[in-house]
Design a protein around this motif. Structure first.
Motif, PDB file in Angstrom:
ATOM      1  N   THR A  91      21.255 -24.728 -23.443  1.00 53.94           N
ATOM      2  CA  THR A  91      21.101 -23.913 -24.448  1.00 53.94           C
ATOM      3  C   THR A  91      22.281 -22.988 -24.615  1.00 53.94           C
ATOM      4  O   THR A  91      23.212 -23.022 -23.866  1.00 53.94           O
ATOM      5  N   GLU A  92      22.376 -22.241 -25.743  1.00 53.40           N
ATOM      6  CA  GLU A  92      23.467 -21.309 -26.046  1.00 53.40           C
ATOM      7  C   GLU A  92      23.653 -20.353 -24.858  1.00 53.40           C
ATOM      8  O   GLU A  92      24.620 -19.905 -24.595  1.00 53.40           O
ATOM      9  N   GLN A  93      22.305 -19.814 -24.223  1.00 55.11           N
ATOM     10  CA  GLN A  93      22.306 -18.811 -22.958  1.00 55.11           C
ATOM     11  C   GLN A  93      23.210 -19.558 -22.195  1.00 55.11           C
ATOM     12  O   GLN A  93      23.915 -19.006 -21.192  1.00 55.11           O
ATOM     13  N   ASP A  94      22.838 -21.114 -21.566  1.00 60.35           N
ATOM     14  CA  ASP A  94      23.581 -21.632 -20.778  1.00 60.35           C
ATOM     15  C   ASP A  94      24.842 -21.705 -20.947  1.00 60.35           C
ATOM     16  O   ASP A  94      25.731 -21.359 -19.721  1.00 60.35           O
ATOM     17  N   LYS A  95      25.477 -21.756 -22.220  1.00 59.38           N
ATOM     18  CA  LYS A  95      26.922 -22.075 -22.434  1.00 59.38           C
ATOM     19  C   LYS A  95      27.381 -20.387 -22.225  1.00 59.38           C
ATOM     20  O   LYS A  95      28.411 -20.543 -21.567  1.00 59.38           O
ATOM     21  N   ILE A  96      26.752 -19.351 -22.618  1.00 61.02           N
ATOM     22  CA  ILE A  96      27.252 -18.065 -22.603  1.00 61.02           C
ATOM     23  C   ILE A  96      27.291 -17.656 -20.915  1.00 61.02           C
ATOM     24  O   ILE A  96      28.431 -17.191 -20.552  1.00 61.02           O
ATOM     25  N   ASN A  97      26.401 -18.283 -19.992  1.00 66.93           N
ATOM     26  CA  ASN A  97      26.430 -17.933 -18.690  1.00 66.93           C
ATOM     27  C   ASN A  97      27.552 -18.553 -18.060  1.00 66.93           C
ATOM     28  O   ASN A  97      28.256 -18.067 -17.264  1.00 66.93           O
ATOM     29  N   ALA A  98      27.966 -19.856 -18.529  1.00 69.76           N
ATOM     30  CA  ALA A  98      28.921 -20.731 -17.727  1.00 69.76           C
ATOM     31  C   ALA A  98      30.286 -19.928 -18.156  1.00 69.76           C
ATOM     32  O   ALA A  98      31.045 -19.812 -17.291  1.00 69.76           O
ATOM     33  N   GLN A  99      30.322 -19.521 -19.397  1.00 72.64           N
ATOM     34  CA  GLN A  99      31.643 -18.652 -19.822  1.00 72.64           C
ATOM     35  C   GLN A  99      31.651 -17.522 -18.963  1.00 72.64           C
ATOM     36  O   GLN A  99      32.818 -17.245 -18.498  1.00 72.64           O
ATOM     37  N   LEU A 100      30.876 -16.889 -18.869  1.00 74.79           N
ATOM     38  CA  LEU A 100      30.769 -15.493 -17.910  1.00 74.79           C
ATOM     39  C   LEU A 100      30.932 -15.729 -16.569  1.00 74.79           C
ATOM     40  O   LEU A 100      32.187 -15.234 -15.926  1.00 74.79           O
ATOM     41  N   MET A 101      30.648 -16.932 -15.879  1.00 74.87           N
ATOM     42  CA  MET A 101      30.907 -17.359 -14.639  1.00 74.87           C
ATOM     43  C   MET A 101      32.501 -17.750 -14.295  1.00 74.87           C
ATOM     44  O   MET A 101      33.083 -17.471 -13.387  1.00 74.87           O
ATOM     45  N   LEU A 102      32.841 -18.201 -15.446  1.00 74.72           N
ATOM     46  CA  LEU A 102      34.297 -18.790 -15.573  1.00 74.72           C
ATOM     47  C   LEU A 102      35.264 -17.558 -15.488  1.00 74.72           C
ATOM     48  O   LEU A 102      36.127 -17.669 -14.520  1.00 74.72           O
ATOM     49  N   GLN A 103      34.915 -16.835 -16.303  1.00 73.91           N
ATOM     50  CA  GLN A 103      35.593 -15.415 -16.434  1.00 73.91           C
ATOM     51  C   GLN A 103      35.784 -14.611 -14.948  1.00 73.91           C
ATOM     52  O   GLN A 103      36.637 -13.882 -14.806  1.00 73.91           O
ATOM     53  N   ILE A 104      34.323 -14.421 -14.419  1.00 77.04           N
ATOM     54  CA  ILE A 104      34.406 -13.864 -13.169  1.00 77.04           C
ATOM     55  C   ILE A 104      35.195 -14.384 -12.305  1.00 77.04           C
ATOM     56  O   ILE A 104      35.976 -13.799 -11.502  1.00 77.04           O
ATOM     57  N   ALA A 105      35.373 -15.774 -12.268  1.00 73.40           N
ATOM     58  CA  ALA A 105      36.089 -16.695 -11.235  1.00 73.40           C
ATOM     59  C   ALA A 105      37.445 -16.313 -11.205  1.00 73.40           C
ATOM     60  O   ALA A 105      38.324 -16.178 -10.410  1.00 73.40           O
TER      61      ALA A 105
END
Length: 115
Positions: A91-105
């Motif tokens: 979903t769009e939310q899944d994509k946003i969450n993946a982006q945020l996790m990548l930025q945090i990492a």
């Protein structure tokens, strides 16, 4: 005396794709179908809903019956086509969450590099 009704089916590769009593079919339809049985009572008069115990198709749209050697035969679960589970689409939310996790990492990696 009760009327006798003929039951007809349409076949595709041996699978029963439609079923009906002669009283609901035109001559043209009967010409394209196969007679499979005849008898008295609702089972024959209302074949579309009463003749096949399980109905034409299962909950996945697969045919439940074949017409083989002059007999209606139930198709076993093992003989039916396998059901392809739909692939999970993010979903769009899944994509946003993946982006945020990548930025945090990335930020954590940068912080460790600074130390």
């Amino acid at each position: 005396m009760e009327n006798e009704y003929k039951v007809y089916v349409s076949l595709q590769d041996g699978y029963i794709t439609s079923i009906n009593s002669e009283i609901f079919l035109s001559e043209e339809e009967i010409d394209t179908m196969t007679e499979i049985d005849k008898g008295q009572g609702d089972k024959y008069a209302h074949a579309q809903s009463k003749y096949l115990e399980k109905g034409l198709v299962d909950e996945h749209g697969r045919y439940n019956y074949r017409f083989l050697e002059g007999k209606v035969v139930e198709v076993s679960e093992a003989d039916k086509p396998t059901i392809e589970e739909p692939k999970a689409v993010p979903t769009e939310q899944d994509k946003i969450n993946a982006q945020l996790m990548l930025q945090i990492a990335k930020l954590k990696a940068e912080l460790k590099a600074v130390k």
